[in-house]
Design a protein around this motif. Structure first.
Motif, PDB file in Angstrom:
ATOM      1  N   TRP A 308      38.984  39.945  45.555  1.00  0.00           N
ATOM      2  CA  TRP A 308      40.291  39.939  44.896  1.00  0.00           C
ATOM      3  C   TRP A 308      40.650  41.343  44.423  1.00  0.00           C
ATOM      4  O   TRP A 308      41.805  41.754  44.495  1.00  0.00           O
ATOM      5  CB  TRP A 308      40.292  38.942  43.736  1.00  0.00           C
ATOM      6  N   LEU A 309      39.668  42.073  43.946  1.00  0.00           N
ATOM      7  CA  LEU A 309      39.927  43.434  43.496  1.00  0.00           C
ATOM      8  C   LEU A 309      40.413  44.302  44.657  1.00  0.00           C
ATOM      9  O   LEU A 309      41.344  45.105  44.502  1.00  0.00           O
ATOM     10  CB  LEU A 309      38.656  44.027  42.880  1.00  0.00           C
ATOM     11  N   GLU A 310      39.810  44.147  45.830  1.00  0.00           N
ATOM     12  CA  GLU A 310      40.250  44.903  46.997  1.00  0.00           C
ATOM     13  C   GLU A 310      41.642  44.464  47.445  1.00  0.00           C
ATOM     14  O   GLU A 310      42.459  45.284  47.869  1.00  0.00           O
ATOM     15  CB  GLU A 310      39.255  44.747  48.152  1.00  0.00           C
ATOM     16  N   ALA A 311      41.927  43.175  47.343  1.00  0.00           N
ATOM     17  CA  ALA A 311      43.244  42.675  47.754  1.00  0.00           C
ATOM     18  C   ALA A 311      44.354  43.256  46.883  1.00  0.00           C
ATOM     19  O   ALA A 311      45.434  43.585  47.381  1.00  0.00           O
ATOM     20  CB  ALA A 311      43.271  41.150  47.697  1.00  0.00           C
ATOM     21  N   PHE A 312      44.094  43.381  45.586  1.00  0.00           N
ATOM     22  CA  PHE A 312      45.106  43.967  44.703  1.00  0.00           C
ATOM     23  C   PHE A 312      45.458  45.388  45.150  1.00  0.00           C
ATOM     24  O   PHE A 312      46.596  45.835  45.026  1.00  0.00           O
ATOM     25  CB  PHE A 312      44.611  43.984  43.260  1.00  0.00           C
ATOM     26  N   ASP A 313      44.471  46.103  45.686  1.00  0.00           N
ATOM     27  CA  ASP A 313      44.697  47.473  46.136  1.00  0.00           C
ATOM     28  C   ASP A 313      45.602  47.524  47.370  1.00  0.00           C
ATOM     29  O   ASP A 313      46.186  48.569  47.664  1.00  0.00           O
ATOM     30  CB  ASP A 313      43.349  48.133  46.450  1.00  0.00           C
ATOM     31  N   MET A 314      45.715  46.406  48.086  1.00  0.00           N
ATOM     32  CA  MET A 314      46.503  46.371  49.320  1.00  0.00           C
ATOM     33  C   MET A 314      47.951  45.956  49.103  1.00  0.00           C
ATOM     34  O   MET A 314      48.751  46.027  50.034  1.00  0.00           O
ATOM     35  CB  MET A 314      45.854  45.393  50.311  1.00  0.00           C
ATOM     36  N   LEU A 315      48.296  45.501  47.913  1.00  0.00           N
ATOM     37  CA  LEU A 315      49.635  44.960  47.683  1.00  0.00           C
ATOM     38  C   LEU A 315      50.711  46.025  47.818  1.00  0.00           C
ATOM     39  O   LEU A 315      50.554  47.154  47.341  1.00  0.00           O
ATOM     40  CB  LEU A 315      49.712  44.340  46.288  1.00  0.00           C
ATOM     41  N   GLU A 316      51.797  45.635  48.476  1.00  0.00           N
ATOM     42  CA  GLU A 316      52.963  46.506  48.536  1.00  0.00           C
ATOM     43  C   GLU A 316      53.586  46.606  47.140  1.00  0.00           C
ATOM     44  O   GLU A 316      53.582  45.634  46.384  1.00  0.00           O
ATOM     45  CB  GLU A 316      53.990  45.962  49.526  1.00  0.00           C
ATOM     46  N   PRO A 317      54.127  47.769  46.787  1.00  0.00           N
ATOM     47  CA  PRO A 317      54.679  47.942  45.435  1.00  0.00           C
ATOM     48  C   PRO A 317      55.803  46.962  45.129  1.00  0.00           C
ATOM     49  O   PRO A 317      56.644  46.681  45.979  1.00  0.00           O
ATOM     50  CB  PRO A 317      55.213  49.389  45.458  1.00  0.00           C
ATOM     51  N   ARG A 318      55.755  46.412  43.920  1.00  0.00           N
ATOM     52  CA  ARG A 318      56.851  45.678  43.289  1.00  0.00           C
ATOM     53  C   ARG A 318      57.173  44.312  43.886  1.00  0.00           C
ATOM     54  O   ARG A 318      57.883  43.534  43.275  1.00  0.00           O
ATOM     55  CB  ARG A 318      58.136  46.520  43.272  1.00  0.00           C
ATOM     56  N   CYS A 319      56.682  43.977  45.082  1.00  0.00           N
ATOM     57  CA  CYS A 319      57.105  42.705  45.666  1.00  0.00           C
ATOM     58  C   CYS A 319      56.373  41.533  45.004  1.00  0.00           C
ATOM     59  O   CYS A 319      55.293  41.693  44.420  1.00  0.00           O
ATOM     60  CB  CYS A 319      56.886  42.698  47.172  1.00  0.00           C
ATOM     61  N   PRO A 320      56.939  40.311  45.066  1.00  0.00           N
ATOM     62  CA  PRO A 320      56.295  39.133  44.459  1.00  0.00           C
ATOM     63  C   PRO A 320      54.943  38.860  45.094  1.00  0.00           C
ATOM     64  O   PRO A 320      54.702  39.190  46.262  1.00  0.00           O
ATOM     65  CB  PRO A 320      57.280  38.002  44.755  1.00  0.00           C
ATOM     66  N   VAL A 321      54.061  38.226  44.325  1.00  0.00           N
ATOM     67  CA  VAL A 321      52.746  37.868  44.845  1.00  0.00           C
ATOM     68  C   VAL A 321      52.453  36.409  44.503  1.00  0.00           C
ATOM     69  O   VAL A 321      52.677  35.959  43.380  1.00  0.00           O
ATOM     70  CB  VAL A 321      51.641  38.800  44.294  1.00  0.00           C
ATOM     71  N   VAL A 322      51.980  35.685  45.507  1.00  0.00           N
ATOM     72  CA  VAL A 322      51.571  34.296  45.343  1.00  0.00           C
ATOM     73  C   VAL A 322      50.048  34.261  45.322  1.00  0.00           C
ATOM     74  O   VAL A 322      49.393  34.774  46.240  1.00  0.00           O
ATOM     75  CB  VAL A 322      52.102  33.418  46.500  1.00  0.00           C
ATOM     76  N   LEU A 323      49.473  33.668  44.292  1.00  0.00           N
ATOM     77  CA  LEU A 323      48.021  33.543  44.162  1.00  0.00           C
ATOM     78  C   LEU A 323      47.647  32.078  44.356  1.00  0.00           C
ATOM     79  O   LEU A 323      48.212  31.198  43.697  1.00  0.00           O
ATOM     80  CB  LEU A 323      47.563  34.020  42.782  1.00  0.00           C
ATOM     81  N   SER A 324      46.712  31.809  45.252  1.00  0.00           N
ATOM     82  CA  SER A 324      46.351  30.431  45.572  1.00  0.00           C
ATOM     83  C   SER A 324      44.849  30.228  45.434  1.00  0.00           C
ATOM     84  O   SER A 324      44.056  30.997  45.982  1.00  0.00           O
ATOM     85  CB  SER A 324      46.793  30.083  46.993  1.00  0.00           C
ATOM     86  N   LEU A 325      44.469  29.172  44.694  1.00  0.00           N
ATOM     87  CA  LEU A 325      43.052  28.924  44.392  1.00  0.00           C
ATOM     88  C   LEU A 325      42.703  27.463  44.649  1.00  0.00           C
ATOM     89  O   LEU A 325      43.344  26.553  44.124  1.00  0.00           O
ATOM     90  CB  LEU A 325      42.766  29.263  42.925  1.00  0.00           C
ATOM     91  N   ASN A 326      41.685  27.257  45.480  1.00  0.00           N
ATOM     92  CA  ASN A 326      41.075  25.941  45.674  1.00  0.00           C
ATOM     93  C   ASN A 326      39.622  26.002  45.229  1.00  0.00           C
ATOM     94  O   ASN A 326      39.065  27.083  45.028  1.00  0.00           O
ATOM     95  CB  ASN A 326      41.124  25.520  47.145  1.00  0.00           C
ATOM     96  N   ALA A 327      38.998  24.827  45.122  1.00  0.00           N
ATOM     97  CA  ALA A 327      37.567  24.774  44.785  1.00  0.00           C
ATOM     98  C   ALA A 327      36.929  23.614  45.540  1.00  0.00           C
ATOM     99  O   ALA A 327      36.390  22.681  44.946  1.00  0.00           O
ATOM    100  CB  ALA A 327      37.367  24.638  43.280  1.00  0.00           C
ATOM    101  N   ARG A 328      37.012  23.704  46.854  1.00  0.00           N
ATOM    102  CA  ARG A 328      36.377  22.702  47.705  1.00  0.00           C
ATOM    103  C   ARG A 328      34.985  23.193  48.096  1.00  0.00           C
ATOM    104  O   ARG A 328      34.568  24.263  47.683  1.00  0.00           O
ATOM    105  CB  ARG A 328      37.245  22.447  48.935  1.00  0.00           C
TER     106      ARG A 328
END
Length: 410
Positions: A308-328
């Motif tokens: 997740w820390l690496e993914a945050f580094d890839m985000l384009e500036p200012r655009c919305p972000v959807v976070l999705s979490l499962n626990a299967r």
């Protein structure tokens, strides 16, 4: 063509049949069931299929699928490559990958970190790439320290096999200690919460920028042979290789450097292999871009705190972000790991939470002081944001759910 004994030939034929039936019945690509059938008929099938071939093993907690895909692309300079770079990273999947392309001399196999000792023994690799070690699926995966011991013991039993290892990860450095031929990569370690103590003596590690060392024993960051400087990879010979990647983030530049280092052990010049990496635009849906209702949606897979820390580094500036979490089951049922993730990088964006455990995610975001919205699913999230770019970060089954939804709509 690999000359197999009759029993192995029969096992390979049944493997292919089972895999085909799985695909045509819509149950998956058949890699797991095919390998299971083949190994049931001939338990030595993996070893027999690997014999006489040049096998690269790529393992680590994060990045192994992408690095394997990069490696396969680099090795394709010399022709077809047997690979499982789209998943199935346990022995059943390895067996299927080798059986599907028996003509390929070069093989690039992604290996689940728990199975690396087994593959090291059965696949007689030409080279092993060790990316990183960090916590993952806390309710069922072993502690990082135990896994590092498992790696070190396995590598000590085969010290002559060349290893390409991440110099920035203390656990990887220690695990590779018994190896006689190590090529060190400046692979980076943005996530450091699992490596504050020395793997060798248990004392506190000191860090000075990228450099780390233990003051109580001799363990310290090795001098890297391969380095990444912006969009360039610097080889051990001092050659600057330009990267023109389609995949985002610093982590993928270091994954690419590792792939070039692996290819170089096969005798493939980095300057010849690097252009091949440009062809990699998506890896089993990771980084894929989907256009929906005037939105450009990019999918990022992250399965643990480091990811997740690496993914945050890839985000384009200012655009919305959807976070999705499962626990299967394949995600791990314990979601407490999200409290190890610092969500502050998404502060100031429009944040939407979805997934089976979206309320767990909502509580975590509230604790982190992040403004957010909880919505039902990916369709509702896309509808809630204005036209333009949308980033999606999801853990494993949540990622698969989103891909399935996009495929269903298409």
């Amino acid at each position: 063509m690999i000359n197999l004994p009759p029993r192995a030939r029969f096992a390979t034929a049944m493997l292919r049949t089972a895999a085909t039936l799985s695909r045509v019945s819509g149950r998956g690509d058949g890699s797991v069931i095919g390998g299971k059938v083949g190994l049931t008929i001939e338990p030595r099938l993996l070893t027999l299929l690997a014999a006489g071939r040049r096998v690269a093993l790529i393992s680590g907690t994060n990045g192994k699928t992408t690095t394997t895909r990069f490696t396969a692309a680099a090795l394709e300079v010399e022709g077809p490559v047997a690979t499982n770079s789209f998943g199935a990273n346990m022995p059943t999947g390895h067996t299927t990958a080798l059986a599907k392309n028996r003509e390929a001399v070069n093989c690039a196999l992604e290996v689940d970190e728990h199975y690396l000792p087994l593959l090291l023994a059965e696949a007689t690799p030409r080279v092993i790439a060790l990316l990183n070690l960090s916590r993952d699926q806390l309710d069922r995966a072993m502690e990082v320290s135990k896994l590092a011991v498992k790696w070190r013991d396995a590598l000590a039993a085969a010290p002559d096999i060349p290893v390409i290892a991440n110099a920035d990860d203390p656990w990887v450095t220690w695990a590779a200690g018994p190896c006689q031929h190590v090529t060190w990569i400046a692979g980076g370690q943005r996530w450091q919460e699992d490596s504050w103590v020395c793997p060798q003596c248990g004392k506190h590690l000191e860090r000075f920028g990228e450099f780390w060392r233990c003051n109580e024993c001799e363990l310290a960051r090795p001098t890297p042979d391969w380095n990444v400087d912006g969009d360039q990879v610097i080889t051990p010979e001092g050659e600057n290789i330009e990267l023109d990647l389609r995949l985002p983030g610093q982590v993928n530049r270091t994954n690419a450097a590792t792939a070039l280092a692996v290819a170089s052990t096969f005798g493939i010049p980095p300057a010849l292999a690097a252009p091949r990496l440009t062809q990699v635009k998506s890896v089993a849906g990771r980084y894929a871009v989907v256009r929906r209702d005037r939105r450009r949606v990019r999918l990022l897979l992250s399965k643990n705190p480091a990811g997740w820390l690496e993914a945050f580094d890839m985000l384009e500036p200012r655009c919305p972000v959807v976070l999705s979490l499962n626990a299967r089951e394949v995600d791990g049922y314990d979601t407490s790991w999200i409290y190890d993730v610092d969500f502050s990088p998404v502060q100031g964006r429009r944040v939407l939470a979805i997934g089976d455990r979206r309320m767990d995610l909502a509580v975590r975001l509230q604790v982190n002081g992040i403004e957010f919205e909880v919505v039902k699913d990916i369709s509702a999230a896309i509808a809630a944001v204005p036209p333009g770019d949308v980033e999606v970060i999801a853990n494993y089954t949540a990622f698969q759910d989103i891909r399935a939804e996009f495929d269903r709509v298409n």
